[in-house]
Scaffold this motif. Structure first.
Motif, PDB file in Angstrom:
ATOM      1  N   ILE A 104      27.798  26.129  43.895  1.00  0.00           N
ATOM      2  CA  ILE A 104      26.556  25.973  43.022  1.00  0.00           C
ATOM      3  C   ILE A 104      25.450  26.953  43.830  1.00  0.00           C
ATOM      4  N   GLU A 105      25.757  27.393  45.054  1.00  0.00           N
ATOM      5  CA  GLU A 105      24.820  28.380  45.611  1.00  0.00           C
ATOM      6  C   GLU A 105      25.456  29.208  46.534  1.00  0.00           C
ATOM      7  N   VAL A 106      25.086  30.276  46.602  1.00  0.00           N
ATOM      8  CA  VAL A 106      25.369  31.308  47.511  1.00  0.00           C
ATOM      9  C   VAL A 106      24.073  31.985  48.121  1.00  0.00           C
ATOM     10  N   ASP A 107      24.159  31.744  49.547  1.00  0.00           N
ATOM     11  CA  ASP A 107      22.930  32.298  50.352  1.00  0.00           C
ATOM     12  C   ASP A 107      21.444  31.914  49.670  1.00  0.00           C
ATOM     13  N   GLY A 108      21.435  30.627  49.432  1.00  0.00           N
ATOM     14  CA  GLY A 108      20.237  30.237  48.803  1.00  0.00           C
ATOM     15  C   GLY A 108      20.035  30.202  47.376  1.00  0.00           C
ATOM     16  N   LYS A 109      20.875  31.277  46.775  1.00  0.00           N
ATOM     17  CA  LYS A 109      20.407  31.592  45.295  1.00  0.00           C
ATOM     18  C   LYS A 109      21.527  30.663  44.527  1.00  0.00           C
ATOM     19  N   SER A 110      21.163  30.074  43.608  1.00  0.00           N
ATOM     20  CA  SER A 110      21.924  29.310  42.478  1.00  0.00           C
ATOM     21  C   SER A 110      22.822  30.187  41.878  1.00  0.00           C
ATOM     22  N   VAL A 111      23.884  29.491  41.622  1.00  0.00           N
ATOM     23  CA  VAL A 111      24.925  30.263  40.877  1.00  0.00           C
ATOM     24  C   VAL A 111      24.873  29.710  39.375  1.00  0.00           C
ATOM     25  N   ALA A 112      24.376  30.719  38.345  1.00  0.00           N
ATOM     26  CA  ALA A 112      24.047  30.430  36.996  1.00  0.00           C
ATOM     27  C   ALA A 112      23.233  29.420  37.139  1.00  0.00           C
ATOM     28  N   ALA A 113      23.366  28.340  36.370  1.00  0.00           N
ATOM     29  CA  ALA A 113      22.588  26.917  36.091  1.00  0.00           C
ATOM     30  C   ALA A 113      22.550  26.119  37.370  1.00  0.00           C
ATOM     31  N   GLY A 114      23.458  26.403  38.304  1.00  0.00           N
ATOM     32  CA  GLY A 114      23.502  25.624  39.540  1.00  0.00           C
ATOM     33  C   GLY A 114      24.220  24.209  39.420  1.00  0.00           C
ATOM     34  N   PHE A 115      25.214  24.262  38.518  1.00  0.00           N
ATOM     35  CA  PHE A 115      26.068  23.196  38.392  1.00  0.00           C
ATOM     36  C   PHE A 115      27.467  23.631  38.039  1.00  0.00           C
ATOM     37  N   PRO A 116      28.419  22.808  38.222  1.00  0.00           N
ATOM     38  CA  PRO A 116      30.052  23.314  37.905  1.00  0.00           C
ATOM     39  C   PRO A 116      30.011  23.644  36.478  1.00  0.00           C
ATOM     40  N   GLY A 117      30.486  24.924  36.254  1.00  0.00           N
ATOM     41  CA  GLY A 117      30.619  25.484  34.794  1.00  0.00           C
ATOM     42  C   GLY A 117      31.940  24.880  34.208  1.00  0.00           C
ATOM     43  N   PRO A 118      32.159  25.060  32.957  1.00  0.00           N
ATOM     44  CA  PRO A 118      33.199  24.729  32.008  1.00  0.00           C
ATOM     45  C   PRO A 118      34.591  25.260  32.411  1.00  0.00           C
ATOM     46  N   VAL A 119      34.730  26.512  32.809  1.00  0.00           N
ATOM     47  CA  VAL A 119      35.954  26.984  33.226  1.00  0.00           C
ATOM     48  C   VAL A 119      36.570  26.311  34.475  1.00  0.00           C
ATOM     49  N   THR A 120      35.459  26.070  35.684  1.00  0.00           N
ATOM     50  CA  THR A 120      35.864  25.677  36.891  1.00  0.00           C
ATOM     51  C   THR A 120      36.156  23.795  36.478  1.00  0.00           C
ATOM     52  N   ARG A 121      35.492  23.264  35.600  1.00  0.00           N
ATOM     53  CA  ARG A 121      35.757  21.970  35.335  1.00  0.00           C
ATOM     54  C   ARG A 121      37.330  21.974  34.551  1.00  0.00           C
ATOM     55  N   ARG A 122      37.760  22.699  33.756  1.00  0.00           N
ATOM     56  CA  ARG A 122      38.688  22.806  33.023  1.00  0.00           C
ATOM     57  C   ARG A 122      40.032  23.104  34.193  1.00  0.00           C
ATOM     58  N   LEU A 123      39.607  23.866  35.097  1.00  0.00           N
ATOM     59  CA  LEU A 123      40.876  24.067  36.096  1.00  0.00           C
ATOM     60  C   LEU A 123      41.019  23.019  36.974  1.00  0.00           C
ATOM     61  N   GLN A 124      39.869  22.336  37.413  1.00  0.00           N
ATOM     62  CA  GLN A 124      40.010  20.891  38.027  1.00  0.00           C
ATOM     63  C   GLN A 124      40.927  19.831  37.200  1.00  0.00           C
ATOM     64  N   GLU A 125      40.515  19.851  36.129  1.00  0.00           N
ATOM     65  CA  GLU A 125      41.432  18.899  35.287  1.00  0.00           C
ATOM     66  C   GLU A 125      43.034  19.276  35.178  1.00  0.00           C
ATOM     67  N   LEU A 126      43.292  20.811  35.087  1.00  0.00           N
ATOM     68  CA  LEU A 126      44.597  21.260  35.097  1.00  0.00           C
ATOM     69  C   LEU A 126      45.278  21.084  36.572  1.00  0.00           C
ATOM     70  N   PHE A 127      44.261  21.077  37.451  1.00  0.00           N
ATOM     71  CA  PHE A 127      44.979  21.009  38.926  1.00  0.00           C
ATOM     72  C   PHE A 127      45.463  19.646  39.074  1.00  0.00           C
ATOM     73  N   GLU A 128      44.463  18.673  38.693  1.00  0.00           N
ATOM     74  CA  GLU A 128      44.775  17.152  38.884  1.00  0.00           C
ATOM     75  C   GLU A 128      46.216  16.894  38.158  1.00  0.00           C
ATOM     76  N   GLN A 129      46.289  17.392  36.893  1.00  0.00           N
ATOM     77  CA  GLN A 129      47.726  17.326  36.197  1.00  0.00           C
ATOM     78  C   GLN A 129      48.847  17.740  36.954  1.00  0.00           C
ATOM     79  N   GLU A 130      48.625  18.784  37.777  1.00  0.00           N
ATOM     80  CA  GLU A 130      49.688  19.267  38.762  1.00  0.00           C
ATOM     81  C   GLU A 130      49.970  18.286  39.618  1.00  0.00           C
TER      82      GLU A 130
END
Length: 290
Positions: free
Chosen positions: A250-276
């Motif tokens: 959510i942050e790189v070198d003190g600068k927020s990544v986009a809105a500063g919270f996990p995004g939808p693609v990342t959250r979807r990949l977390q779900e798919l990873f848990e399924q694996e």
């Protein structure tokens, strides 16, 4: 964890010691692996052991055990230590020989050690995301070998720790390579982008799982070099590793990544990873719930 493996035998960990002239100790002349354990079962064990063999062969070490023998030994170690959720660390070195930079001319038996550690899933970080810094990649040019020579990685990780960050994102000039102990991904316009698997990065096992679930779920992927400017302009950023799984950044070198919270693609990949994970190791009791 009471027991460890030393040269093919499971013994009391307190007795698992190596000689001062072991080439791993003196030269870092060896390779290693870390395998995740969930519900007492190894996750992606075959893939980890394949990489272990490949790394060993890349530096001229021939394993004195088959992969089947190693798998059985590791499974026995898990049972002996009653490990449910954690990791197995294993390494092999060229062996014990009088100190000389050149490889031993006499036949030397490689030294194999392995032990377990309880490591919980980092569920809170997986939900909220982590902070990172940038640092120049000063490592050698064979990062695809999972070598014991980790000083460059350690210096990067320590820099991140001093800054209160989870990870250091490394770059060669303007090109992002990987984290100090992870692979790095960006997401732009729904496309997952990550450095191709070549000599400049470690071919991550978790990275491969992510690429596989992307292919199975119509998530577009580009394996290519991306730049610091692309990193700064990304919609989402995340990292992957054996212990961190799919970790939002959510942050790189003190600068927020986009809105500063996990995004939808990342959250979807977390779900798919848990399924694996659950396919191989059974139901997870500590799933990520947003």
């Amino acid at each position: 964890m009471r027991f460890a493996i030393l040269n093919g035998e499971i013994i009391e960990r307190s007795e698992a010691k190596v000689d001062v002239e072991d080439r791993g100790y003196q030269f870092g002349d060896g390779v290693y692996e870390v395998i995740r354990v969930y519900n007492g079962k190894m996750f992606t064990a075959t893939e980890h052991l394949n990489r272990f063999v490949k790394s060993s062969e890349s530096i001229g070490i021939t394993l004195p055990y088959t992969q089947e023998q190693l798998t059985k030994l590791l499974e026995e170690l898990i049972v002996k230590n009653n490990l449910q959720v954690g990791t197995i660390y294993m390494q092999i070195t060229r062996g014990i020989s009088p100190r000389n930079h050149a490889f031993p001319t006499e036949k030397v038996m490689p030294s194999l050690v392995a032990y377990t550690k309880e490591v919980a899933r980092p569920v809170e970080n997986l939900k909220t995301g982590v902070k990172t810094i940038l640092t120049e990649d000063i490592r050698w040019l064979r990062c695809d070998i999972k070598s014991l020579n980790l000083l460059g990685n350690l210096l990067a990780k320590q820099k991140a720790a001093v800054e209160g960050c989870f990870e250091a994102i490394q770059h060669r000039s303007e090109d992002v390579t990987e984290g100090s102990s992870s692979n790095i991904f960006i997401v732009k316009n729904g496309i997952v982008i990550t450095h191709q698997s070549d000599n400049l990065i470690l071919k991550g096992i978790s990275k491969d799982v992510i690429l596989q679930v992307c292919a199975s779920n119509n998530i577009e992927v580009e394996e290519r070099i991306f730049t610091l400017d692309e990193l700064a302009d990304a919609d989402e950023v995340f990292l992957s590793s054996t212990t961190a799984e799919v970790m939002p950044i959510i942050e790189v070198d003190g600068k927020s990544v986009a809105a500063g919270f996990p995004g939808p693609v990342t959250r979807r990949l977390q779900e798919l990873f848990e399924q694996e994970i659950e396919k191989q190791c059974g139901s997870l009791n500590d799933k990520i719930l947003y």
